[in-house]
Design a protein around this motif. Structure first.
Motif, PDB file in Angstrom:
ATOM      1  N   LEU A  41     -10.132 -14.295 -32.916  1.00 22.37           N
ATOM      2  CA  LEU A  41     -10.987 -13.504 -33.830  1.00 22.37           C
ATOM      3  C   LEU A  41     -11.564 -14.313 -35.102  1.00 22.37           C
ATOM      4  O   LEU A  41     -10.882 -15.293 -35.555  1.00 22.37           O
ATOM      5  CB  LEU A  41     -10.171 -12.488 -34.405  1.00 22.37           C
ATOM      6  CG  LEU A  41     -10.336 -11.470 -35.709  1.00 22.37           C
ATOM      7  CD1 LEU A  41      -9.480 -10.479 -35.725  1.00 22.37           C
ATOM      8  CD2 LEU A  41     -10.583 -12.157 -36.911  1.00 22.37           C
ATOM      9  N   THR A  42     -12.925 -14.071 -35.271  1.00 22.78           N
ATOM     10  CA  THR A  42     -13.552 -14.992 -36.501  1.00 22.78           C
ATOM     11  C   THR A  42     -14.274 -13.834 -37.002  1.00 22.78           C
ATOM     12  O   THR A  42     -15.011 -12.730 -36.704  1.00 22.78           O
ATOM     13  CB  THR A  42     -14.291 -15.815 -36.065  1.00 22.78           C
ATOM     14  OG1 THR A  42     -15.440 -15.731 -35.141  1.00 22.78           O
ATOM     15  CG2 THR A  42     -13.741 -17.026 -35.583  1.00 22.78           C
ATOM     16  N   PHE A  51     -24.475 -18.392 -39.673  1.00 24.38           N
ATOM     17  CA  PHE A  51     -23.201 -17.935 -40.045  1.00 24.38           C
ATOM     18  C   PHE A  51     -21.882 -18.833 -40.159  1.00 24.38           C
ATOM     19  O   PHE A  51     -22.023 -19.898 -39.385  1.00 24.38           O
ATOM     20  CB  PHE A  51     -22.678 -16.757 -39.013  1.00 24.38           C
ATOM     21  CG  PHE A  51     -23.362 -15.502 -38.836  1.00 24.38           C
ATOM     22  CD1 PHE A  51     -23.066 -14.641 -39.398  1.00 24.38           C
ATOM     23  CD2 PHE A  51     -24.633 -15.451 -38.063  1.00 24.38           C
ATOM     24  CE1 PHE A  51     -23.769 -13.308 -39.330  1.00 24.38           C
ATOM     25  CE2 PHE A  51     -25.323 -14.163 -37.949  1.00 24.38           C
ATOM     26  CZ  PHE A  51     -24.876 -13.283 -38.723  1.00 24.38           C
ATOM     27  N   SER A  52     -20.960 -18.560 -41.090  1.00 24.63           N
ATOM     28  CA  SER A  52     -19.793 -19.212 -41.293  1.00 24.63           C
ATOM     29  C   SER A  52     -18.877 -18.617 -41.287  1.00 24.63           C
ATOM     30  O   SER A  52     -18.657 -17.456 -41.632  1.00 24.63           O
ATOM     31  CB  SER A  52     -20.086 -20.099 -42.642  1.00 24.63           C
ATOM     32  OG  SER A  52     -20.110 -19.244 -43.644  1.00 24.63           O
ATOM     33  N   VAL A  53     -17.533 -19.226 -40.790  1.00 26.81           N
ATOM     34  CA  VAL A  53     -16.028 -18.690 -40.477  1.00 26.81           C
ATOM     35  C   VAL A  53     -15.597 -18.601 -41.744  1.00 26.81           C
ATOM     36  O   VAL A  53     -15.373 -19.313 -42.464  1.00 26.81           O
ATOM     37  CB  VAL A  53     -15.553 -19.194 -39.502  1.00 26.81           C
ATOM     38  CG1 VAL A  53     -14.140 -18.639 -39.506  1.00 26.81           C
ATOM     39  CG2 VAL A  53     -16.253 -19.222 -38.206  1.00 26.81           C
ATOM     40  N   VAL A  54     -15.329 -17.444 -42.473  1.00 23.68           N
ATOM     41  CA  VAL A  54     -14.427 -17.049 -43.509  1.00 23.68           C
ATOM     42  C   VAL A  54     -13.069 -16.355 -43.188  1.00 23.68           C
ATOM     43  O   VAL A  54     -12.213 -16.709 -43.936  1.00 23.68           O
ATOM     44  CB  VAL A  54     -15.322 -16.067 -44.481  1.00 23.68           C
ATOM     45  CG1 VAL A  54     -16.584 -16.978 -44.975  1.00 23.68           C
ATOM     46  CG2 VAL A  54     -15.438 -14.706 -43.986  1.00 23.68           C
ATOM     47  N   LYS A  55     -12.746 -15.924 -42.030  1.00 27.86           N
ATOM     48  CA  LYS A  55     -11.559 -15.568 -41.597  1.00 27.86           C
ATOM     49  C   LYS A  55     -11.165 -15.720 -40.246  1.00 27.86           C
ATOM     50  O   LYS A  55     -12.207 -15.596 -39.415  1.00 27.86           O
ATOM     51  CB  LYS A  55     -11.083 -13.858 -41.950  1.00 27.86           C
ATOM     52  CG  LYS A  55     -11.710 -13.618 -43.463  1.00 27.86           C
ATOM     53  CD  LYS A  55     -10.527 -13.827 -44.248  1.00 27.86           C
ATOM     54  CE  LYS A  55     -10.607 -13.316 -45.886  1.00 27.86           C
ATOM     55  NZ  LYS A  55      -9.604 -13.820 -46.540  1.00 27.86           N
ATOM     56  N   GLN A  90     -23.510 -10.098 -46.033  1.00 28.39           N
ATOM     57  CA  GLN A  90     -23.701  -9.482 -44.765  1.00 28.39           C
ATOM     58  C   GLN A  90     -22.644 -10.355 -43.727  1.00 28.39           C
ATOM     59  O   GLN A  90     -22.585 -11.682 -43.753  1.00 28.39           O
ATOM     60  CB  GLN A  90     -25.067  -9.720 -44.182  1.00 28.39           C
ATOM     61  CG  GLN A  90     -25.840  -8.876 -44.812  1.00 28.39           C
ATOM     62  CD  GLN A  90     -27.490  -9.088 -44.387  1.00 28.39           C
ATOM     63  OE1 GLN A  90     -27.835 -10.148 -43.856  1.00 28.39           O
ATOM     64  NE2 GLN A  90     -27.991  -7.743 -43.810  1.00 28.39           N
ATOM     65  N   TYR A  91     -21.958  -9.420 -42.701  1.00 24.18           N
ATOM     66  CA  TYR A  91     -20.829 -10.260 -42.040  1.00 24.18           C
ATOM     67  C   TYR A  91     -21.246  -9.763 -40.607  1.00 24.18           C
ATOM     68  O   TYR A  91     -21.822  -8.787 -40.414  1.00 24.18           O
ATOM     69  CB  TYR A  91     -19.404  -9.818 -42.364  1.00 24.18           C
ATOM     70  CG  TYR A  91     -19.201 -10.232 -43.901  1.00 24.18           C
ATOM     71  CD1 TYR A  91     -18.427 -11.339 -43.952  1.00 24.18           C
ATOM     72  CD2 TYR A  91     -19.389  -9.618 -45.104  1.00 24.18           C
ATOM     73  CE1 TYR A  91     -17.981 -11.743 -45.134  1.00 24.18           C
ATOM     74  CE2 TYR A  91     -19.204 -10.167 -46.347  1.00 24.18           C
ATOM     75  CZ  TYR A  91     -18.286 -11.028 -46.413  1.00 24.18           C
ATOM     76  OH  TYR A  91     -17.919 -11.737 -47.657  1.00 24.18           O
ATOM     77  N   ARG A  92     -20.260 -10.482 -39.823  1.00 25.06           N
ATOM     78  CA  ARG A  92     -20.167  -9.873 -38.152  1.00 25.06           C
ATOM     79  C   ARG A  92     -18.697 -10.325 -38.003  1.00 25.06           C
ATOM     80  O   ARG A  92     -18.109 -11.373 -38.473  1.00 25.06           O
ATOM     81  CB  ARG A  92     -21.198 -10.595 -37.551  1.00 25.06           C
ATOM     82  CG  ARG A  92     -21.019 -11.975 -37.148  1.00 25.06           C
ATOM     83  CD  ARG A  92     -22.236 -12.479 -36.085  1.00 25.06           C
ATOM     84  NE  ARG A  92     -21.952 -13.762 -35.870  1.00 25.06           N
ATOM     85  CZ  ARG A  92     -22.797 -14.631 -35.129  1.00 25.06           C
ATOM     86  NH1 ARG A  92     -23.959 -14.130 -34.890  1.00 25.06           N
ATOM     87  NH2 ARG A  92     -22.682 -15.868 -35.008  1.00 25.06           N
ATOM     88  N   MET A  93     -18.079  -9.680 -36.848  1.00 28.43           N
ATOM     89  CA  MET A  93     -16.867  -9.692 -36.417  1.00 28.43           C
ATOM     90  C   MET A  93     -16.946 -10.503 -34.922  1.00 28.43           C
ATOM     91  O   MET A  93     -17.619  -9.788 -34.186  1.00 28.43           O
ATOM     92  CB  MET A  93     -16.092  -8.831 -36.576  1.00 28.43           C
ATOM     93  CG  MET A  93     -15.577  -8.509 -37.896  1.00 28.43           C
ATOM     94  SD  MET A  93     -14.560  -7.087 -38.076  1.00 28.43           S
ATOM     95  CE  MET A  93     -13.128  -7.364 -37.426  1.00 28.43           C
TER      96      MET A  93
END
Length: 121
Positions: A41-42, A51-55, A90-93
């Motif tokens: 999961l990212t 996009f950059s991974v934050v979690k 803005q995010y995506r999973m």
């Protein structure tokens, strides 16, 4: 025809800080590749550069749920429990999995991502 990594239940367009965000994918058994030095999961934040991974699935705010369905297929639900200090934007999973080829029994990696969503005040 549904493929591995396809979104089955997508995110909403907008969330507030403190909301729980969920997305469900067509999944595969996580034992196909246990991702020892990687993540299933990212959570990725959008910027001008992409996009950059934050979690990842190693963060307390995230959860990875795998479920075997009737007929042997799998679904994967990703959860992100945002906090009151989550950065707006803005995010995506994204879900990173591996399915096995029946003929060769070798893992084949795939990735699926939710729609882009906004976290606003």
């Amino acid at each position: 025809h549904v493929k591995f990594g396809d979104v089955l239940i997508d995110v909403d367009n907008t969330y507030a800080c403190g909301d729980t965000i969920k997305v469900t994918f067509q999944g595969a058994n996580p034992r196909n590749d246990q991702k020892i030095n990687e993540s299933f999961l990212t959570v990725e934040k959008k910027s001008e550069d992409g996009f950059s991974v934050v979690k990842t699935d190693g963060d307390w705010e995230t959860k990875f749920h795998w479920k075997r369905e009737i007929g042997g297929e799998s679904t994967v639900t990703l959860e992100w429990n945002t906090t009151t200090d989550t950065e707006l934007g803005q995010y995506r999973m994204c879900y990173h999995g591996d399915h096995k080829m029946i003929v060769r029994n070798t893992p084949v990696p795939f990735t699926g991502c939710s729609a882009i969503f906004e976290i606003s005040a």
